[in-house]
Design an enzyme around this catalytic site. Structure first.
Site, PDB file in Angstrom:
ATOM      1  N   CYS A 207       0.788  -1.258  -0.053  1.00 20.07           N
ATOM      2  CA  CYS A 207      -0.070  -0.097  -0.064  1.00 20.07           C
ATOM      3  C   CYS A 207       0.943   1.289  -0.037  1.00 20.07           C
ATOM      4  O   CYS A 207       1.752   1.415   1.115  1.00 20.07           O
ATOM      5  CB  CYS A 207      -0.964  -0.006   1.078  1.00 20.07           C
ATOM      6  N   HIS A 208       0.958   1.818  -1.086  1.00 24.11           N
ATOM      7  CA  HIS A 208       1.632   3.122  -1.148  1.00 24.11           C
ATOM      8  C   HIS A 208       1.253   4.257  -1.961  1.00 24.11           C
ATOM      9  O   HIS A 208       1.811   5.450  -1.742  1.00 24.11           O
ATOM     10  CB  HIS A 208       2.959   2.698  -2.157  1.00 24.11           C
ATOM     11  N   ARG A 209       0.024   4.158  -2.614  1.00 21.22           N
ATOM     12  CA  ARG A 209      -0.440   5.291  -3.285  1.00 21.22           C
ATOM     13  C   ARG A 209      -0.779   6.465  -2.330  1.00 21.22           C
ATOM     14  O   ARG A 209      -1.298   6.085  -1.186  1.00 21.22           O
ATOM     15  CB  ARG A 209      -1.762   5.000  -4.041  1.00 21.22           C
ATOM     16  N   ARG A 240       8.779   6.275   1.863  1.00 16.48           N
ATOM     17  CA  ARG A 240       8.029   7.473   2.295  1.00 16.48           C
ATOM     18  C   ARG A 240       7.130   7.333   3.053  1.00 16.48           C
ATOM     19  O   ARG A 240       6.347   8.139   3.872  1.00 16.48           O
ATOM     20  CB  ARG A 240       7.493   8.100   1.158  1.00 16.48           C
TER      21      ARG A 240
END
Length: 356
Positions: A207-209, A240
Site C-alpha cells: 500500500c503506497h499510493r 516514504r
C-alpha cells in the site's frame, strides 16, 4: 541499431529484465536509470536479482513535485540523447520517467516505442493517467499488453501504430518464479533492521499510493482491516510511508501486522505465491496475484486491469475496513483456460517489432 532504454521505477526494472535480455541479442542498448526509485530495496536489488545490466547512465533524479521531477528528467535525458544519438528510445509504463523520456526524444525527432501502452483509467486526476496518455500520443510504436488496451488505443485513433504483444510482467513472473525462494528462504527485515521470519500462513499487502497513505485516518482503516484477519499480514512499507505505518501500528497496539522494509522481486513473487490472499493498491502486484491464482483486493477507485476483474479474482475496495473485509471473504472462481496476458513470450514480440 542503437536503442536508449529509460527506466526509473520498480515495475519498469522488472519489464526491462525480460525485454533487454532479448533486445541485446540484436541491438546496442544503452540503459538510462533516472533515479526515480533510489532506495536500495526499490532499485539496486532488482538489478542484482534480475541480472539487469548496470545502467550506462544514472541520473539521480528523485523527490520534488511531479513538475519539478519531470522537468529535471527531460533536461538530463536530452543531454544523454544528444550524446548517444540513438535510433529509437524505449520506455515503459506510466511514471514521470516515462513521460520525460518520451518528451525529450520526440522533441529531438527520435522515434519513441512505448511498452504497456493503452491502459486507461478515464480519470485525469491520476498523474499516471496523464503520463500514459501523453506518452502514447507522441510514440511511434505502441506495445499493448491486453485486448482492452488495444481497444482504448483504437478509440483514440492510435490503432495504426499499436501492437498486441502480451504482458512482459507475465514473462518475468513465469521465468523468475522458477528460481524464487521458498518461504524458508525469504529474508524479511523489519523497520529497525532486524531479520524476521515468514509465518506459515499469512496475507500479503502493499500500500503506497498517496490517496491511501496521505492521512492517518485512511491508512489506519486499511491497517485495522488487516489486524482483524485470521492470520498475520506481511506489509513491506514504501520508504516514504514507513514512519506513518509504524506510528499507527504502535498507537493502536496492532500485533497482527508485520511491517518490513521493501523486498526484492524474487522475494515478492515468493510471498505472493505462498500467501492466503493479496491486498494492494499496486497495478503490478494485482497482476502478479492473478498470475499466481491468488485472490486480490485492490484498494483503489478505478479498474486498472479489467482482465483481472473476473470471478472475484480481483475486487476494488475503498480505504475502509468494512469494505475491505467484505471483499476478502468472497471466494474466487479460477478458470485455467483464461489467459488474457499472453503466453509468456511478449518480450520476443516487442523486440521483433522494435528492430523492424
Amino acid at each position: 541499431m542503437k536503442i536508449v532504454t529509460v527506466v526509473g521505477a520498480r515495475p519498469q526494472f522488472i519489464k526491462a529484465a525480460v525485454v533487454s535480455r532479448q533486445l541485446r541479442k540484436h541491438t546496442n542498448e544503452i540503459l538510462v536509470h533516472t533515479g526515480q526509485h533510489y532506495d536500495y530495496n526499490m532499485s539496486d536489488i532488482f538489478f542484482e536479482q534480475l541480472n539487469i545490466p548496470h545502467p550506462d547512465y544514472n541520473l539521480g533524479i528523485s523527490r520534488g513535485t511531479h513538475g519539478q521531477m519531470t522537468g529535471r528528467m527531460i533536461e538530463a535525458i536530452e543531454d544523454v540523447l544528444l550524446n548517444e544519438k540513438p535510433d529509437k528510445v524505449l520506455v515503459y509504463g506510466d511514471t514521470n520517467s516515462t513521460l520525460a523520456a518520451a518528451l525529450a526524444a520526440v522533441k529531438l525527432h527520435i522515434p519513441v516505442n512505448h511498452v504497456e501502452a493503452g491502459n486507461r483509467l478515464n480519470n485525469l486526476d491520476n498523474p499516471e493517467e496523464v503520463n500514459r496518455i501523453c506518452t502514447d500520443h507522441v510514440s511511434n510504436k505502441l506495445f499493448a499488453c491486453t485486448k482492452s488496451a488495444m481497444d482504448f488505443l483504437d478509440r483514440e485513433g492510435l490503432s495504426d501504430k499499436a501492437f498486441l504483444v502480451g504482458d512482459p510482467m507475465y514473462d518475468a513472473f513465469s521465468f523468475y518464479s522458477k528460481i524464487a525462494p521458498g518461504i524458508e528462504g525469504i529474508g524479511l527485515v523489519d523497520l529497525e533492521g532486524k531479520k524476521t521470519s515468514v509465518p506459515v500462513c499469512y496475507y500479503y499487502m502493499t500500500c503506497h499510493r498517496q490517496e491511501n497513505t496521505d492521512t492517518d485516518e485512511k491508512l489506519d482503516s486499511i491497517l485495522s482491516a488487516m489486524e482483524s484477519l485470521d492470520a498475520p499480514t506481511i506489509y513491506p512499507v514504501h520508504p516514504r510511508n514507513g514512519q506513518r505505518a509504524k506510528y499507527i501500528c504502535e498507537k493502536n497496539n496492532y500485533h497482527n501486522i508485520i511491517l518490513t522494509k521493501p523486498v526484492g522481486y524474487l522475494e515478492s513473487i515468493a510471498l505472493v505465491s505462498h500467501a492466503k490472499k493479496i491486498i494492494t493498491d499496486s497495478g503490478g502486484l494485482q497482476r502478479e496475484a492473478f498470475f499466481a491464482g491468488k485472490q486480490c483486493v485492490t484498494v483503489f477507485d478505478n479498474v486498472i486491469w479489467p482482465e483481472t476483474m473476473v470471478g472475484n479474482r480481483n475486487q476494488l475496495a475503498k480505504p475502509d475496513k468494512e469494505d475491505i473485509i467484505e471483499k476478502l471473504i468472497k471466494k474466487q472462481i479460477l478458470d485455467s483456460d483464461y489467459l488474457p496476458f499472453g503466453d509468456g513470450h511478449s518480450a520476443e514480440r516487442i523486440c521483433s517489432e522494435i528492430i523492424k
